[in-house]
Design a protein around this motif. Structure first.
Motif, PDB file in Angstrom:
ATOM      1  N   THR A 384       0.813  -1.223   0.000  1.00  0.00           N
ATOM      2  CA  THR A 384       0.000   0.000   0.000  1.00  0.00           C
ATOM      3  C   THR A 384       0.842   1.267   0.000  1.00  0.00           C
ATOM      4  O   THR A 384       0.315   2.349  -0.264  1.00  0.00           O
ATOM      5  N   ASP A 385       2.146   1.159   0.265  1.00  0.00           N
ATOM      6  CA  ASP A 385       3.020   2.333   0.126  1.00  0.00           C
ATOM      7  C   ASP A 385       3.218   2.701  -1.345  1.00  0.00           C
ATOM      8  O   ASP A 385       3.578   3.841  -1.657  1.00  0.00           O
ATOM      9  N   LEU A 386       2.987   1.735  -2.227  1.00  0.00           N
ATOM     10  CA  LEU A 386       3.193   1.962  -3.659  1.00  0.00           C
ATOM     11  C   LEU A 386       1.887   2.181  -4.413  1.00  0.00           C
ATOM     12  O   LEU A 386       1.884   2.819  -5.465  1.00  0.00           O
ATOM     13  N   GLY A 387       0.804   1.620  -3.909  1.00  0.00           N
ATOM     14  CA  GLY A 387      -0.476   1.776  -4.584  1.00  0.00           C
ATOM     15  C   GLY A 387      -1.574   1.076  -3.802  1.00  0.00           C
ATOM     16  O   GLY A 387      -1.301   0.186  -2.981  1.00  0.00           O
ATOM     17  N   PRO A 388      -2.832   1.445  -4.022  1.00  0.00           N
ATOM     18  CA  PRO A 388      -3.938   0.894  -3.221  1.00  0.00           C
ATOM     19  C   PRO A 388      -4.218  -0.566  -3.559  1.00  0.00           C
ATOM     20  O   PRO A 388      -3.909  -1.045  -4.664  1.00  0.00           O
ATOM     21  N   MET A 389      -4.806  -1.266  -2.597  1.00  0.00           N
ATOM     22  CA  MET A 389      -5.276  -2.627  -2.829  1.00  0.00           C
ATOM     23  C   MET A 389      -6.395  -2.596  -3.864  1.00  0.00           C
ATOM     24  O   MET A 389      -7.118  -1.602  -3.995  1.00  0.00           O
ATOM     25  N   LEU A 390      -6.551  -3.696  -4.587  1.00  0.00           N
ATOM     26  CA  LEU A 390      -7.662  -3.836  -5.526  1.00  0.00           C
ATOM     27  C   LEU A 390      -8.827  -4.557  -4.843  1.00  0.00           C
ATOM     28  O   LEU A 390      -8.632  -5.295  -3.875  1.00  0.00           O
ATOM     29  N   PRO A 391     -10.044  -4.366  -5.332  1.00  0.00           N
ATOM     30  CA  PRO A 391     -11.202  -5.022  -4.709  1.00  0.00           C
ATOM     31  C   PRO A 391     -11.076  -6.541  -4.742  1.00  0.00           C
ATOM     32  O   PRO A 391     -10.493  -7.117  -5.671  1.00  0.00           O
ATOM     33  N   TRP A 392     -11.643  -7.177  -3.745  1.00  0.00           N
ATOM     34  CA  TRP A 392     -11.647  -8.623  -3.632  1.00  0.00           C
ATOM     35  C   TRP A 392     -12.286  -9.224  -4.877  1.00  0.00           C
ATOM     36  O   TRP A 392     -13.338  -8.796  -5.330  1.00  0.00           O
ATOM     37  N   GLY A 393     -11.656 -10.247  -5.439  1.00  0.00           N
ATOM     38  CA  GLY A 393     -12.165 -10.893  -6.637  1.00  0.00           C
ATOM     39  C   GLY A 393     -12.614 -12.310  -6.352  1.00  0.00           C
ATOM     40  O   GLY A 393     -12.670 -12.741  -5.191  1.00  0.00           O
ATOM     41  N   PRO A 394     -12.919 -13.084  -7.391  1.00  0.00           N
ATOM     42  CA  PRO A 394     -13.451 -14.436  -7.201  1.00  0.00           C
ATOM     43  C   PRO A 394     -12.449 -15.425  -6.634  1.00  0.00           C
ATOM     44  O   PRO A 394     -12.830 -16.497  -6.191  1.00  0.00           O
ATOM     45  N   LYS A 395     -11.160 -15.098  -6.634  1.00  0.00           N
ATOM     46  CA  LYS A 395     -10.180 -15.992  -5.996  1.00  0.00           C
ATOM     47  C   LYS A 395      -9.416 -15.275  -4.893  1.00  0.00           C
ATOM     48  O   LYS A 395      -8.320 -15.672  -4.532  1.00  0.00           O
ATOM     49  N   ALA A 419      -1.800   1.443 -11.586  1.00  0.00           N
ATOM     50  CA  ALA A 419      -3.198   1.569 -11.185  1.00  0.00           C
ATOM     51  C   ALA A 419      -4.066   0.552 -11.927  1.00  0.00           C
ATOM     52  O   ALA A 419      -3.901   0.345 -13.133  1.00  0.00           O
ATOM     53  N   ASP A 420      -4.958  -0.096 -11.188  1.00  0.00           N
ATOM     54  CA  ASP A 420      -5.903  -1.073 -11.754  1.00  0.00           C
ATOM     55  C   ASP A 420      -5.200  -2.215 -12.481  1.00  0.00           C
ATOM     56  O   ASP A 420      -5.738  -2.782 -13.435  1.00  0.00           O
ATOM     57  N   SER A 421      -3.990  -2.555 -12.034  1.00  0.00           N
ATOM     58  CA  SER A 421      -3.226  -3.623 -12.669  1.00  0.00           C
ATOM     59  C   SER A 421      -2.893  -4.703 -11.654  1.00  0.00           C
ATOM     60  O   SER A 421      -2.562  -4.406 -10.503  1.00  0.00           O
ATOM     61  N   SER A 422      -2.968  -5.958 -12.099  1.00  0.00           N
ATOM     62  CA  SER A 422      -2.779  -7.072 -11.170  1.00  0.00           C
ATOM     63  C   SER A 422      -1.848  -8.121 -11.761  1.00  0.00           C
ATOM     64  O   SER A 422      -2.236  -8.876 -12.654  1.00  0.00           O
ATOM     65  N   PRO A 423      -0.587  -8.178 -11.301  1.00  0.00           N
ATOM     66  CA  PRO A 423       0.315  -9.244 -11.744  1.00  0.00           C
ATOM     67  C   PRO A 423      -0.098 -10.593 -11.167  1.00  0.00           C
ATOM     68  O   PRO A 423      -0.672 -10.670 -10.078  1.00  0.00           O
ATOM     69  N   GLU A 424       0.197 -11.641 -11.912  1.00  0.00           N
ATOM     70  CA  GLU A 424      -0.104 -12.993 -11.450  1.00  0.00           C
ATOM     71  C   GLU A 424       1.189 -13.689 -11.051  1.00  0.00           C
ATOM     72  O   GLU A 424       2.180 -13.034 -10.745  1.00  0.00           O
ATOM     73  N   GLU A 425       1.190 -15.003 -11.027  1.00  0.00           N
ATOM     74  CA  GLU A 425       2.347 -15.765 -10.558  1.00  0.00           C
ATOM     75  C   GLU A 425       3.629 -15.333 -11.274  1.00  0.00           C
ATOM     76  O   GLU A 425       3.667 -15.282 -12.503  1.00  0.00           O
ATOM     77  N   PRO A 426       4.704 -15.031 -10.532  1.00  0.00           N
ATOM     78  CA  PRO A 426       5.999 -14.769 -11.185  1.00  0.00           C
ATOM     79  C   PRO A 426       6.683 -16.080 -11.536  1.00  0.00           C
ATOM     80  O   PRO A 426       6.567 -17.077 -10.824  1.00  0.00           O
ATOM     81  N   HIS A 427       7.404 -16.064 -12.666  1.00  0.00           N
ATOM     82  CA  HIS A 427       8.122 -17.261 -13.085  1.00  0.00           C
ATOM     83  C   HIS A 427       9.546 -16.871 -13.466  1.00  0.00           C
ATOM     84  O   HIS A 427       9.753 -15.992 -14.311  1.00  0.00           O
ATOM     85  N   PHE A 428      10.529 -17.531 -12.846  1.00  0.00           N
ATOM     86  CA  PHE A 428      11.938 -17.191 -13.066  1.00  0.00           C
ATOM     87  C   PHE A 428      12.510 -17.961 -14.252  1.00  0.00           C
ATOM     88  O   PHE A 428      12.310 -19.175 -14.383  1.00  0.00           O
ATOM     89  N   SER A 444       5.662 -12.461 -15.798  1.00  0.00           N
ATOM     90  CA  SER A 444       4.363 -12.471 -15.121  1.00  0.00           C
ATOM     91  C   SER A 444       3.302 -11.917 -16.058  1.00  0.00           C
ATOM     92  O   SER A 444       3.500 -10.887 -16.704  1.00  0.00           O
ATOM     93  N   MET A 445       2.156 -12.610 -16.129  1.00  0.00           N
ATOM     94  CA  MET A 445       0.982 -12.056 -16.780  1.00  0.00           C
ATOM     95  C   MET A 445       0.437 -10.935 -15.891  1.00  0.00           C
ATOM     96  O   MET A 445       0.413 -11.075 -14.657  1.00  0.00           O
ATOM     97  N   VAL A 446      -0.001  -9.841 -16.497  1.00  0.00           N
ATOM     98  CA  VAL A 446      -0.520  -8.699 -15.740  1.00  0.00           C
ATOM     99  C   VAL A 446      -1.880  -8.307 -16.300  1.00  0.00           C
ATOM    100  O   VAL A 446      -2.009  -8.031 -17.498  1.00  0.00           O
ATOM    101  N   GLY A 447      -2.872  -8.309 -15.437  1.00  0.00           N
ATOM    102  CA  GLY A 447      -4.207  -7.890 -15.837  1.00  0.00           C
ATOM    103  C   GLY A 447      -4.329  -6.376 -15.813  1.00  0.00           C
ATOM    104  O   GLY A 447      -4.191  -5.764 -14.753  1.00  0.00           O
ATOM    105  N   ARG A 448      -4.561  -5.769 -16.972  1.00  0.00           N
ATOM    106  CA  ARG A 448      -4.825  -4.325 -17.062  1.00  0.00           C
ATOM    107  C   ARG A 448      -6.336  -4.148 -16.985  1.00  0.00           C
ATOM    108  O   ARG A 448      -7.037  -4.113 -17.998  1.00  0.00           O
ATOM    109  N   ARG A 449      -6.837  -4.067 -15.758  1.00  0.00           N
ATOM    110  CA  ARG A 449      -8.265  -4.192 -15.531  1.00  0.00           C
ATOM    111  C   ARG A 449      -9.082  -3.052 -16.136  1.00  0.00           C
ATOM    112  O   ARG A 449     -10.165  -3.277 -16.678  1.00  0.00           O
ATOM    113  N   ALA A 450      -8.582  -1.851 -16.055  1.00  0.00           N
ATOM    114  CA  ALA A 450      -9.321  -0.719 -16.608  1.00  0.00           C
ATOM    115  C   ALA A 450      -9.438  -0.818 -18.129  1.00  0.00           C
ATOM    116  O   ALA A 450     -10.404  -0.341 -18.719  1.00  0.00           O
TER     117      ALA A 450
END
Length: 494
Positions: A384-395, A419-428, A444-450
């Motif tokens: 949260t020092d870098l950006g707000p939490m996103l709303p709770w989703g289905p998982k 903003a409004d972006s959600s990274p998924e599992e990181p893979h090295f 990482s796949m990143v959801g650009r929700r907006a």
């Protein structure tokens, strides 16, 4: 009878699992030469395969959970600085029967008692959780069924596999472990007959793909055993109080319930001697293991110390399955813990240390260093020092950041997705076969929700806060996923 009566139409329910950014995508497509911001590293040559749960049809029972979607595999192929996207459903028996009927036939998650009569006795495996590359073959995995082999170039489904009849169980984990020294794949199954029971079966598959060893042991109760840990000489299973009972399933209740009146146990099995030398250790509190980083050993004053590193939460996965005693209970966040078991002492307790003082999930390490002590850890998180939490989703709550922990210095480094972006599992992915531990890239796949769109982001794994080396932009959204697998071009060619 009019056409509306003949064909009532296909409509997904207005529910958190099926609307907005979580809505089914259902698109099988090929997109050549994806847009790239920055420059894809020339040495990044291969394919990133990633699995997701993308409902093909509206649920039979009107509602469903995120986990019960059909397996949709996404592949991004990197070659000479270019990237191509391919998406395909896994043609499981469930998918094929429903596609033919043009509607859902299978009911609640893993509950055959809620299926349509015409699919009685049919396999409900969705093959939607993770990917495995071993002995030159690609598999889509789901822990409630057997592996499905895919063609790595076309993603065509080649069929369900039982390793030439050696796999007798109906189930195979979504989290097998690959031994970087021996080339073996260590895997397991639980609920091996497709119904709740306390038995767990361990499999060893050699580098040529032969299932060379299998043996079973009985756990204290039927538990969701989603992941495991493997060190150089030991296998460890955490048996958590996410429990299942046949009578509850027959009543139409969810397959799993969280029951914190039960004890959490750890089974430790020597890889050479097997279950004949198994020992049980008892946790001082009921906890749930979400996913694992690594296991490793060291010599101590009392003999071998076994360290288990994983994410642990003090609740079950309540966004998917209810609390048995308190339906209003809220899911608690996971933290990275290191459990140290003194194998040379007779007691059944162990030391617990929270080594990641930050909420996280979807752990990753440099796979070349698996099964021995590692320095670098990556995971999904929010800050949260870098950006707000996103709303709770289905998982659950989506990530907003990826994090790197240097376990030698204790430093945490973050990349905030925006903003409004959600990274998924990181893979090295290592920079080269002989690069130092952690020297490489994080995908990482990143959801650009907006924008209702998806990116694949490439980061310098040891300098996350420097931002992406490249952003591979998809022209559309692909469904939120779970776990992925990188395969080098040289391995694909073989």
């Amino acid at each position: 009878m009019d056409s509306t009566t003949l064909n009532p139409g296909l409509q997904f329910p207005d529910d958190v699992v099926f609307r907005g950014y979580a809505a089914p995508v259902r698109i099988e497509a090929d997109v050549h030469d994806l847009e790239v911001v920055g420059q894809i590293p020339a040495a990044l040559n291969g394919a990133y395969f990633r699995n997701s749960a993308d409902h093909c049809y509206p649920p039979l029972l009107g509602k469903d959970i995120f986990l019960n979607g059909d397996g949709m595999v996404h592949c991004v192929r990197f070659e000479n600085g270019h990237a191509d996207l391919k998406t395909r459903y896994v043609r499981t028996e469930k998918f094929r029967r429903e596609r033919q009927a043009r509607r859902a036939l299978f009911g609640a998650y893993r509950n055959a008692f809620t299926d349509s009569p015409e699919v009685a006795g049919c396999d409900n495996n969705t093959a939607n959780t993770s990917m495995l590359w071993h002995h030159g073959k690609l598999y889509a995995l789901k822990e409630s069924g057997r592996p499905y082999e895919l063609d790595p170039m076309t993603l065509e489904t080649l069929g369900e596999r039982d390793f030439n009849g050696a796999l007798k169980s109906r189930t195979f984990t979504a989290h097998p472990k690959l031994d970087p020294e021996t080339g073996e794949c260590i895997a397991f199954g639980y609920n091996t007959e497709g119904v709740p029971d306390p038995w767990i079966e361990i499999y060893t598959i050699d580098p040529e793909g032969t299932l060379t060893r299998t043996e079973r042991f009985e756990a204290p109760y039927c538990s969701m055993v989603h992941d495991m840990l493997v060190s150089r000489h030991y296998i460890a299973f955490v048996v958590c109080p996410m429990t299942s009972e046949l009578e509850r399933i027959q009543r139409g209740e969810p397959y799993w319930h969280w029951d914190n009146t039960r004890t959490t146990w750890v089974a430790v099995i020597p890889r050479r001697e097997g279950v004949a030398q198994m020992r049980w250790f008892r946790s001082a509190r009921p906890v749930f293991q979400t996913h694992t980083f690594n296991a490793w050993e060291e010599d101590g004053p009392h003999g071998t110390r076994l360290h288990l590193e994983h994410f642990i939460t003090e609740s079950g996965w309540l966004s998917q399955f209810p609390d048995l005693h308190d339906p209003s209970a809220e899911e608690k966040p996971p933290f990275g813990e290191r459990w140290t078991l003194e194998l040379g002492l007779p007691h059944d307790g162990f030391e617990v240390r929270r080594f990641i003082q930050h909420v996280g999930e979807m752990p990753a390490i440099d796979p070349r260093y698996a099964m021995k002590r590692t320095r670098h850890y990556w995971f999904g998180t929010s800050n949260t020092d870098l950006g707000p939490m996103l709303p709770w989703g289905p998982k659950g709550p989506p990530f907003t950041c990826l994090a790197h922990l240097d376990n030698e210095t204790g430093k945490l480094d973050f990349w905030y997705a925006g903003a409004d972006s959600s990274p998924e599992e990181p893979h090295f992915v290592p920079r080269s076969a002989d690069a130092a531990e952690g020297d490489g890239w994080l995908l990482s796949m990143v959801g650009r929700r907006a924008e209702n769109r998806t990116d694949l982001v490439i980061l310098d794994a040891l300098r996350l806060s420097a931002g992406p080396v490249a952003v591979v932009k998809f022209p559309c959204r692909v469904h939120e996923g779970f776990h992925g697998q990188w395969v080098n071009a040289s391995a694909l060619a073989r």
